[in-house]
Design an enzyme around this catalytic site. Structure first.
Site, PDB file in Angstrom:
ATOM      1  CG  ASN A   9      -1.699   1.262   1.406  1.00 49.24           C
ATOM      2  OD1 ASN A   9      -1.781   2.065   0.482  1.00 49.24           O
ATOM      3  ND2 ASN A   9      -2.301   1.443   2.578  1.00 49.24           N
ATOM      4  CE  LYS A  11      -0.176   3.388   4.767  1.00 49.10           C
ATOM      5  NZ  LYS A  11      -0.294   3.559   6.195  1.00 49.10           N
ATOM      6  CG  HIS A  94      -6.002   2.249   4.997  1.00 43.92           C
ATOM      7  ND1 HIS A  94      -5.591   3.214   5.876  1.00 43.92           N
ATOM      8  CD2 HIS A  94      -4.993   1.343   4.919  1.00 43.92           C
ATOM      9  CE1 HIS A  94      -4.371   2.911   6.308  1.00 43.92           C
ATOM     10  NE2 HIS A  94      -3.986   1.789   5.743  1.00 43.92           N
ATOM     11  CD  GLU A  96      -3.094   5.787   6.547  1.00 40.83           C
ATOM     12  OE1 GLU A  96      -3.036   5.777   5.310  1.00 40.83           O
ATOM     13  OE2 GLU A  96      -2.204   5.287   7.283  1.00 40.83           O
ATOM     14  CD  GLU A 166      -3.865  -2.149   7.165  1.00 38.46           C
ATOM     15  OE1 GLU A 166      -2.796  -2.464   6.654  1.00 38.46           O
ATOM     16  OE2 GLU A 166      -4.413  -1.046   6.971  1.00 38.46           O
ATOM     17  N   GLY A 172       2.062   2.445  10.666  1.00 40.01           N
ATOM     18  CA  GLY A 172       3.063   3.506  10.515  1.00 40.01           C
ATOM     19  C   GLY A 172       3.747   3.908  11.807  1.00 40.01           C
ATOM     20  CB  SER A 211       4.712  -1.589  12.023  1.00 42.44           C
ATOM     21  OG  SER A 211       4.334  -0.231  12.201  1.00 42.44           O
TER      22      SER A 211
HETATM   23  P1  PGA Z   1       2.488   0.414   7.611  1.00 44.75           P
HETATM   24  O1  PGA Z   1       1.069   0.651   6.914  1.00 44.75           O
HETATM   25  O2  PGA Z   1       3.025  -0.888   7.093  1.00 44.75           O
HETATM   26  O3  PGA Z   1       3.312   1.582   7.214  1.00 44.75           O
HETATM   27  O4  PGA Z   1       2.229   0.348   9.091  1.00 44.75           O
HETATM   28  C1  PGA Z   1       0.193  -0.414   6.671  1.00 44.75           C
HETATM   29  C2  PGA Z   1      -1.089   0.110   6.089  1.00 44.75           C
HETATM   30  O5  PGA Z   1      -1.554   1.171   6.518  1.00 44.75           O
HETATM   31  O6  PGA Z   1      -1.681  -0.509   5.181  1.00 44.75           O
END
Ligand code: PGA
Length: 249
Positions: A9, A11, A94, A96, A166, A172, A211
């Site tokens: 992803n 982003k 997601h 976000e 998630e 993140g 992460s």
């Molecule tokens: P990350 O993000 O691996 O940077 O924690 C995962 C995601 O939001 O899909």
């Protein structure tokens, strides 16, 4: 037997130049993967990624989709448009998007349905916040999110989705759920899927995201109900993403 799926992803990261370098790195390293591999890129770069990934075995995905098929929805991108650019996957719900764009479970369910209607596989995201976990509400929150989304779908569609667990506190942040913590929720997710369609639930890929890195991927992916990863930060460096793909093999 479920195949492992490692989905990147990106982003809102990238540029034509940076993507070209990253995609070249993936072409070189991910071709012989035993796992299924996908990258979910920002919508303006779908055409670039489609061309770069042709013939590599790496699938293409998007990060969001409109709940509507077409029409007066300024700024939205329809599932059929994603399909036009060779997408197989689209991330929906997601955290976000839930946080910054006020998406709720009902809308996420509609988006998943819109994706399925044109043959795309929605990667449906669920997960609890730190406060919800601390309050002992993880199971309740994740079940409620998933149930609301599944309610928007036909039970026959259950076998056509991918679910991503998630935990919001792990995205993140460098904090990862332990394999045991993640497995507990993945097991619960599979039970919820089974309550809607017992035959299909056993075949649904449930990804862990938050992460995931080369140094923790192997132990997470060793758990019985963790069928892959949705990888953010580590998907932006070809060496790291390929190391995760190799950990899956
Ligand atoms: P990350 O993000 O691996 O940077 O924690 C995962 C995601 O939001 O899909």
């Amino acid at each position: 037997m479920r195949r492992t799926l490692i989905a990147g992803n990106w982003k809102m990261n990238g540029s034509l130049e940076a993507n070209a370098i990253l995609l070249r790195g993936l072409q070189a390293g991910a071709g012989s993967a035993e796992a299924d591999v996908a990258v979910c890129v920002p919508a303006p770069y779908l055409a670039q990624a489609q061309v770069a990934l042709a013939g590599t075995g790496i699938a293409l995905g998007a990060q969001d989709v409109s709940a509507h098929a077409s029409g007066a929805f300024t700024g939205e991108v329809a599932a059929s448009m994603l399909q036009d650019f060779g997408c197989q996957f689209v991330i929906v719900g997601h955290s976000e998007r839930r946080t910054y764009h006020c998406e709720d479970d009902a809308l996420v369910g509609q988006k998943a349905r819109a994706a399925l209607a044109v043959g795309l596989t929605p990667i449906v995201c669920v997960g609890e916040t730190a406060g919800q976990r601390d309050a002992g509400r993880t199971g309740e929150i994740v079940s409620a999110q998933l149930d609301a989304i599944l309610d928007a779908l036909e039970s026959s569609d259950i076998g056509r989705i991918v679910v991503a667990y998630e935990p919001v506190w792990a995205i993140g942040t460098g904090k990862t759920a332990t394999p045991e913590m993640a497995q507990e929720v993945h097991g619960l997710i599979r039970q919820r899927l089974a309550s809607k369609n017992p035959a299909a639930a056993a075949g649904v890929q449930i990804l862990y995201g938050g992460s995931m890195k080369p140094d923790n991927a192997r132990e997470l992916l060793a758990m019985p109900d963790i069928d892959g990863g949705l990888v953010g930060g580590a998907a932006l460096k070809a060496v790291d993403f390929i190391a995760i793909i190799e950990a899956a093999g």
